[in-house]
Write an enzyme that holds these catalytic residues in place. Sequence first.
Site, PDB file in Angstrom:
ATOM      1  N   LYS A 287       0.939  -1.109   0.068  1.00 30.71           N
ATOM      2  CA  LYS A 287       0.136  -0.124   0.020  1.00 30.71           C
ATOM      3  C   LYS A 287       0.812   1.226   0.161  1.00 30.71           C
ATOM      4  O   LYS A 287       0.616   2.083  -0.853  1.00 30.71           O
ATOM      5  CB  LYS A 287      -1.002  -0.160   1.258  1.00 30.71           C
ATOM      6  CG  LYS A 287      -1.647   1.185   1.724  1.00 30.71           C
ATOM      7  CD  LYS A 287      -2.510   1.213   2.666  1.00 30.71           C
ATOM      8  CE  LYS A 287      -1.678   1.239   4.109  1.00 30.71           C
ATOM      9  NZ  LYS A 287      -0.719   2.028   4.241  1.00 30.71           N
ATOM     10  N   THR A 288       1.971   1.436   0.836  1.00 34.63           N
ATOM     11  CA  THR A 288       2.713   2.505   1.111  1.00 34.63           C
ATOM     12  C   THR A 288       3.508   2.674  -0.316  1.00 34.63           C
ATOM     13  O   THR A 288       3.580   3.878  -0.730  1.00 34.63           O
ATOM     14  CB  THR A 288       3.426   2.423   2.262  1.00 34.63           C
ATOM     15  OG1 THR A 288       2.948   2.288   3.437  1.00 34.63           O
ATOM     16  CG2 THR A 288       4.533   3.681   2.375  1.00 34.63           C
TER      17      THR A 288
ATOM     18  N   GLN B 218      -9.776  -4.476   7.265  1.00 34.43           N
ATOM     19  CA  GLN B 218      -8.747  -4.201   8.497  1.00 34.43           C
ATOM     20  C   GLN B 218      -9.332  -3.121   9.288  1.00 34.43           C
ATOM     21  O   GLN B 218      -8.675  -2.139   9.992  1.00 34.43           O
ATOM     22  CB  GLN B 218      -7.439  -3.828   8.127  1.00 34.43           C
ATOM     23  CG  GLN B 218      -6.674  -4.962   7.417  1.00 34.43           C
ATOM     24  CD  GLN B 218      -5.327  -4.881   7.218  1.00 34.43           C
ATOM     25  OE1 GLN B 218      -4.507  -4.879   8.120  1.00 34.43           O
ATOM     26  NE2 GLN B 218      -4.924  -4.901   6.082  1.00 34.43           N
TER      27      GLN B 218
ATOM     28  N   ASP C   8      -4.582   8.061   3.179  1.00 32.52           N
ATOM     29  CA  ASP C   8      -4.150   6.759   3.645  1.00 32.52           C
ATOM     30  C   ASP C   8      -4.924   6.489   4.687  1.00 32.52           C
ATOM     31  O   ASP C   8      -5.620   6.945   5.273  1.00 32.52           O
ATOM     32  CB  ASP C   8      -2.626   6.927   4.116  1.00 32.52           C
ATOM     33  CG  ASP C   8      -1.992   5.653   4.149  1.00 32.52           C
ATOM     34  OD1 ASP C   8      -2.451   4.587   3.957  1.00 32.52           O
ATOM     35  OD2 ASP C   8      -0.932   5.676   5.030  1.00 32.52           O
ATOM     36  N   GLU C   9      -4.936   5.096   4.756  1.00 35.00           N
ATOM     37  CA  GLU C   9      -5.825   4.382   5.759  1.00 35.00           C
ATOM     38  C   GLU C   9      -7.436   4.568   5.847  1.00 35.00           C
ATOM     39  O   GLU C   9      -7.680   5.016   7.128  1.00 35.00           O
ATOM     40  CB  GLU C   9      -5.104   4.326   7.130  1.00 35.00           C
ATOM     41  CG  GLU C   9      -3.612   3.942   7.206  1.00 35.00           C
ATOM     42  CD  GLU C   9      -3.570   2.410   7.323  1.00 35.00           C
ATOM     43  OE1 GLU C   9      -4.680   1.566   7.301  1.00 35.00           O
ATOM     44  OE2 GLU C   9      -2.701   1.771   7.628  1.00 35.00           O
TER      45      GLU C   9
ATOM     46  N   ARG D  92      -0.556 -10.619  10.390  1.00 37.14           N
ATOM     47  CA  ARG D  92       0.839 -10.348  10.829  1.00 37.14           C
ATOM     48  C   ARG D  92       1.808 -11.280  10.630  1.00 37.14           C
ATOM     49  O   ARG D  92       2.823 -10.849  10.824  1.00 37.14           O
ATOM     50  CB  ARG D  92       0.515 -10.172  12.505  1.00 37.14           C
ATOM     51  CG  ARG D  92      -0.479  -9.035  12.844  1.00 37.14           C
ATOM     52  CD  ARG D  92      -0.557  -7.698  12.098  1.00 37.14           C
ATOM     53  NE  ARG D  92      -1.458  -7.761  10.983  1.00 37.14           N
ATOM     54  CZ  ARG D  92      -1.104  -7.182   9.967  1.00 37.14           C
ATOM     55  NH1 ARG D  92      -0.477  -6.220   9.706  1.00 37.14           N
ATOM     56  NH2 ARG D  92      -2.316  -7.216   8.924  1.00 37.14           N
TER      57      ARG D  92
END
Length: 655
Positions: free
Chosen positions: A33-34, A255, A224-225, A602
């Site tokens: 994503k980043t 998420q 973002d997010e 994770r």
Amino acid sequence: MIEYEKELNPEQYRVVTEEGGPLLVLAGAGSGKTRTLTYRVARLLETGVPPENILLMTFTNKAARSMLSRVESLLDCYTGKIAGGTFHSIAHRFLRSYAFRLGYSNSFSIVDSEDARQIIATAISDLKIDAKLTKFPKKNIISEMISLAVNTQSTLEEVLFNRYPFFSHLSPEIHQIACLYEQKKKDLSVMDFDDLLANCRRLLREHPDVGQMLAQKFHHVLVDEYQDTNIIQADIVDLLAAGHRNLMVVGDDSQSIYSFRGANFSNIIDFPDRYPDCKIFKLEINYRSTPEILHMANLSINNNENQFPKALRAVRSKGMRPVIVSAENVLKQADFVSQRIAELGRAGVPYSEIAVLYRAHYHSMEVQMEFVRRDIPFEIRSGIRFFEQAHIKDVTSYMRVLVNEHDELAWRRILMMYPKVGKVTFEKIWSRMSRQTHPLEVFLSDDFMKLVPKSAQAGVLQCKRTWLSLLLLDVPDRIPEKIIEILLNQADYRVYLQDNYSDATAREEDLIQLGNFAARFERMDDFLSELALLTNMSKEEEIEERQADKVILSTIHQAKGLEWSYVFLIWCADGMIPLARSLAEPGGEEEERRLFYVALTRARDQLYLCSPVLDYTRSSGTMAMNPSRFIREIAPHSSEDEERPFEQWTLFDKY
């Protein structure tokens, strides 16, 4: 020129090179994503968009700095003119120029949380409310109420009814305080953090000329997010993009786990309804985990109805299937986790590559104790160590006095919990008690009250009533579980928690579990000695191993955005994951499943899902625990063992 096709996978490339318009990018866990956002900013600059026309909104300033620094290295250019930062920092920037439009001075001050609580305390005093005598919520609790109402766009009455029902009878007074708090901030020309967002939206809504000018300035808005935004943040984004509609939001509906903070799941799930012409992109190629871990995560999240369907696909080659570990009880669960981690350590795996995750902080209690016994270094990411929390030390102080009446520290902690008993009053009381053979007997005598200042007498009498309730127990019944039960139900410690902590329910659960845990000790002094030993050892460990390699213990919420090679998810039993009280909330089960999904994703290499088969409480005896419904619903996926999404270990004797 950046060679985008070489630097990006096909999914990322399509996002980065899309021309404009409203874009919804659903970025699965570990999908880059980043990287995608970073290259999108670089692409805009390369195609001639001036940096001052780009607005990048993130949830941490660190994330914005990291992305812009990466853009600078990609293009060898200066990105200082790009407006990048958190929602609060961007709102602050706008308000510094236009706060006068809302009746504020442009030189307004920003108050931090402590300053805000002080203003609330002043409002309480001005309204002549005696918080001490009327069991009124403390200023920090009222601050939480007001903040939650703002961030969820609810009324105070709704917040009280849903989150603080034990204070609902005080609704008129709390409403008065909230109104006076708002007025005082205006009079002082100050804003708190919530005001920055609320006033920014007001500015854009009520002053269209300002909104239009800012929208024209920031011709490209990137967020973002996005799944973590609240209603106000989503409104600000919509207002800034209303004219040009060059809006790209990046997030993962799977998420979205922060509704308790005010995050609004509808923002991301309803984005196509607000922008019917939006283009939806999915980043499903995962660079983090093995195919087996992703297979289990996909099977789980597919049970949510309210979602954008997607399936993570692994770049990595085949690995080990996740392991479902059924242990005899919670002690055997802690034993297994500790034993397996010790084996990994001996095999050369750095402890920092291992995490133990859980839904609630008290779930880690037995693991913490076992780690200390085995000398496994660990770091708590979900708060302070369990046995060092204030509410744990409060109730164990009563137990310490029952074992040793001359325990000054325990007496100090107990008495100073009560109204108007401060340091000076305690010293006066203790100077008399400490000289006696039986301090508790002296404390309970009628003559003792003559020593107590009038202002503190009500509090000391309340403390005496608590002790009398505890002493009514026969000596064999003075067990931690019974003491905790009396403190919560007869001595108003539950009210004390509600008055002082915004997470009172979670702390009460901690205490109930502490009572269950203590049941395995035959004598209370053995239990207290064990706690003291563990606490002292952990403090020595903190000093000696501050920079050392440590296993991470964390709630799932705190672990979002992080990753480890080995992940142990403990207490995978119904009522724990999902947490029973969360199931009563609207959309609760689906959010709990998203939490489970976050926990699974994770792990990079190996994943262990552990749960006790039996649990014991003194009141109910031994009870069978059902595996988490999130495990049960994916278990029948295949009857063929080689195709099952996990291995199953049942451990009763091995560990």
